[in-house]
Design a protein around this motif. Sequence first.
Motif, mmCIF file in Angstrom:
data_model
loop_
_atom_site.group_PDB
_atom_site.id
_atom_site.type_symbol
_atom_site.label_atom_id
_atom_site.label_comp_id
_atom_site.label_asym_id
_atom_site.label_seq_id
_atom_site.Cartn_x
_atom_site.Cartn_y
_atom_site.Cartn_z
ATOM 1 N N ASP A 115 0.344 -1.321 0.156
ATOM 2 C CA ASP A 115 -0.345 -0.511 -0.086
ATOM 3 C C ASP A 115 0.614 1.279 -0.064
ATOM 4 O OD1 ASP A 115 -2.166 1.905 0.373
ATOM 5 O OD2 ASP A 115 -2.196 1.167 2.173
ATOM 6 N N ARG A 116 1.388 1.539 -1.437
ATOM 7 C CA ARG A 116 2.163 2.580 -1.189
ATOM 8 C C ARG A 116 1.696 3.798 -0.793
ATOM 9 N NH1 ARG A 116 4.083 3.782 -6.927
ATOM 10 N NH2 ARG A 116 5.780 4.146 -6.377
ATOM 11 N N ASP A 117 0.008 4.734 -1.325
ATOM 12 C CA ASP A 117 0.208 5.603 -0.258
ATOM 13 C C ASP A 117 -0.366 5.672 0.646
ATOM 14 O OD1 ASP A 117 -2.376 4.400 -1.468
ATOM 15 O OD2 ASP A 117 -2.950 5.943 -2.625
ATOM 16 N N ALA A 118 0.083 4.422 1.820
ATOM 17 C CA ALA A 118 -1.089 3.865 3.114
ATOM 18 C C ALA A 118 -2.150 4.717 3.421
ATOM 19 C CB ALA A 118 0.190 4.887 4.107
ATOM 20 N N ASN A 119 -3.201 4.618 2.145
ATOM 21 C CA ASN A 119 -4.810 4.769 2.475
ATOM 22 C C ASN A 119 -5.886 3.658 3.235
ATOM 23 O OD1 ASN A 119 -5.293 2.870 -0.337
ATOM 24 N ND2 ASN A 119 -5.752 5.202 -0.742
ATOM 25 N N ARG A 120 -5.071 1.988 2.733
ATOM 26 C CA ARG A 120 -5.995 0.994 3.716
ATOM 27 C C ARG A 120 -6.208 0.705 2.458
ATOM 28 N NH1 ARG A 120 -6.620 1.967 9.648
ATOM 29 N NH2 ARG A 120 -4.344 0.854 10.547
ATOM 30 N N LYS A 121 -6.130 0.833 1.096
ATOM 31 C CA LYS A 121 -7.317 0.518 -0.295
ATOM 32 C C LYS A 121 -5.937 0.180 -1.685
ATOM 33 C CE LYS A 121 -10.872 3.946 0.283
ATOM 34 N NZ LYS A 121 -10.883 5.100 -0.106
ATOM 35 N N PHE A 122 -6.730 -0.928 -2.294
ATOM 36 C CA PHE A 122 -5.549 -1.787 -2.892
ATOM 37 C C PHE A 122 -6.159 -0.153 -4.495
ATOM 38 C CE2 PHE A 122 -4.995 -3.098 -7.391
ATOM 39 C CZ PHE A 122 -3.974 -4.081 -7.019
ATOM 40 N N GLY A 123 -4.641 0.164 -4.410
ATOM 41 C CA GLY A 123 -4.349 1.136 -6.256
ATOM 42 C C GLY A 123 -4.478 0.705 -6.756
ATOM 43 N N LEU A 124 -5.300 0.368 -7.665
ATOM 44 C CA LEU A 124 -5.176 -0.760 -9.593
ATOM 45 C C LEU A 124 -3.463 -0.317 -10.195
ATOM 46 C CD1 LEU A 124 -5.476 -2.606 -11.256
ATOM 47 C CD2 LEU A 124 -7.118 -0.892 -12.231
ATOM 48 N N SER A 125 -3.204 1.498 -10.149
ATOM 49 C CA SER A 125 -2.293 2.596 -10.539
ATOM 50 C C SER A 125 -1.380 1.933 -9.247
ATOM 51 C CB SER A 125 -2.857 2.986 -11.899
ATOM 52 O OG SER A 125 -3.175 4.430 -10.602
ATOM 53 N N VAL A 126 -1.725 2.230 -8.538
ATOM 54 C CA VAL A 126 -0.455 2.547 -7.284
ATOM 55 C C VAL A 126 -0.063 1.350 -6.838
ATOM 56 C CG1 VAL A 126 -0.170 4.088 -5.793
ATOM 57 C CG2 VAL A 126 -1.467 4.730 -7.257
ATOM 58 N N ASP A 127 0.065 0.573 -6.176
ATOM 59 C CA ASP A 127 0.585 -0.259 -5.353
ATOM 60 C C ASP A 127 0.225 -2.210 -5.883
ATOM 61 O OD1 ASP A 127 -0.588 1.436 -2.892
ATOM 62 O OD2 ASP A 127 -2.284 0.342 -3.028
ATOM 63 N N GLY A 128 1.111 -2.442 -5.619
ATOM 64 C CA GLY A 128 1.879 -3.842 -5.891
ATOM 65 C C GLY A 128 1.135 -4.474 -5.024
ATOM 66 N N ILE A 129 0.916 -5.782 -5.140
ATOM 67 C CA ILE A 129 0.493 -7.347 -4.176
ATOM 68 C C ILE A 129 1.256 -8.537 -5.212
ATOM 69 C CG2 ILE A 129 -1.274 -7.510 -6.756
ATOM 70 C CD1 ILE A 129 -3.017 -7.567 -3.519
ATOM 71 N N GLY A 130 0.581 -8.832 -4.199
ATOM 72 C CA GLY A 130 2.060 -10.308 -4.428
ATOM 73 C C GLY A 130 0.722 -12.064 -3.142
ATOM 74 N N PHE A 131 0.820 -12.729 -3.310
ATOM 75 C CA PHE A 131 0.333 -13.940 -3.195
ATOM 76 C C PHE A 131 1.305 -14.779 -2.520
ATOM 77 C CE2 PHE A 131 -2.689 -12.024 -6.281
ATOM 78 C CZ PHE A 131 -3.983 -11.546 -5.215
ATOM 79 N N SER A 132 1.117 -15.909 -2.001
ATOM 80 C CA SER A 132 1.855 -16.672 -1.391
ATOM 81 C C SER A 132 2.220 -18.010 -2.868
ATOM 82 C CB SER A 132 1.082 -18.137 -0.411
ATOM 83 O OG SER A 132 -0.315 -17.963 -0.456
#
Length: 176
Positions: A115-132
Amino acid sequence: MKLLYLTAAITAPLLLAAQYIPSSPDLGKDEGRCRGGEAGPAIQVAVTGLKDRKGKLKLEVYPSNDIDFLEDDNKLLMAGKTFRRVEVSVPSSGTPQLCIRVPSAGSYSLSLLHDRDANRKFGLSVDGIGFSSNPKLGWSKPKSAATRISATSGITNTTIIMNYRRGLTSFRPLKR
């Protein structure tokens, strides 16, 4: 008989109210947080491929089935299902390590949000995601089987590679 109906009329709304868990970004944190000297069962996650050192990392544990994987935390907890969360600031250097407790040895699915902008939401163009298990990502959520991890009764170690939006077609790890 009237007393029975009166008792039911009074207790039914109370039982319904007791089943509701108010929404909060802190749901699952008490259960998920590892303690000093944690013996397990828990999963220790090394995070690689971060785009930068901004914001927060939010690690969540779900039941490893397609119905419950990435389901709303309130619904999972109200149904008595597994949901755990750990949230930390991105450290300024080194490989971030997150430890999350699980209820018992078994199969789970993990999601990790940068959560790069620390807004507690997933931002499609801003944030990263990963999975086990680091499945290849497209535009839909991965199947739970592709993210499944088997936790032991002790500490289970794994690595999650972060993915960020790349063009209009997918999420992928950054090229280094």
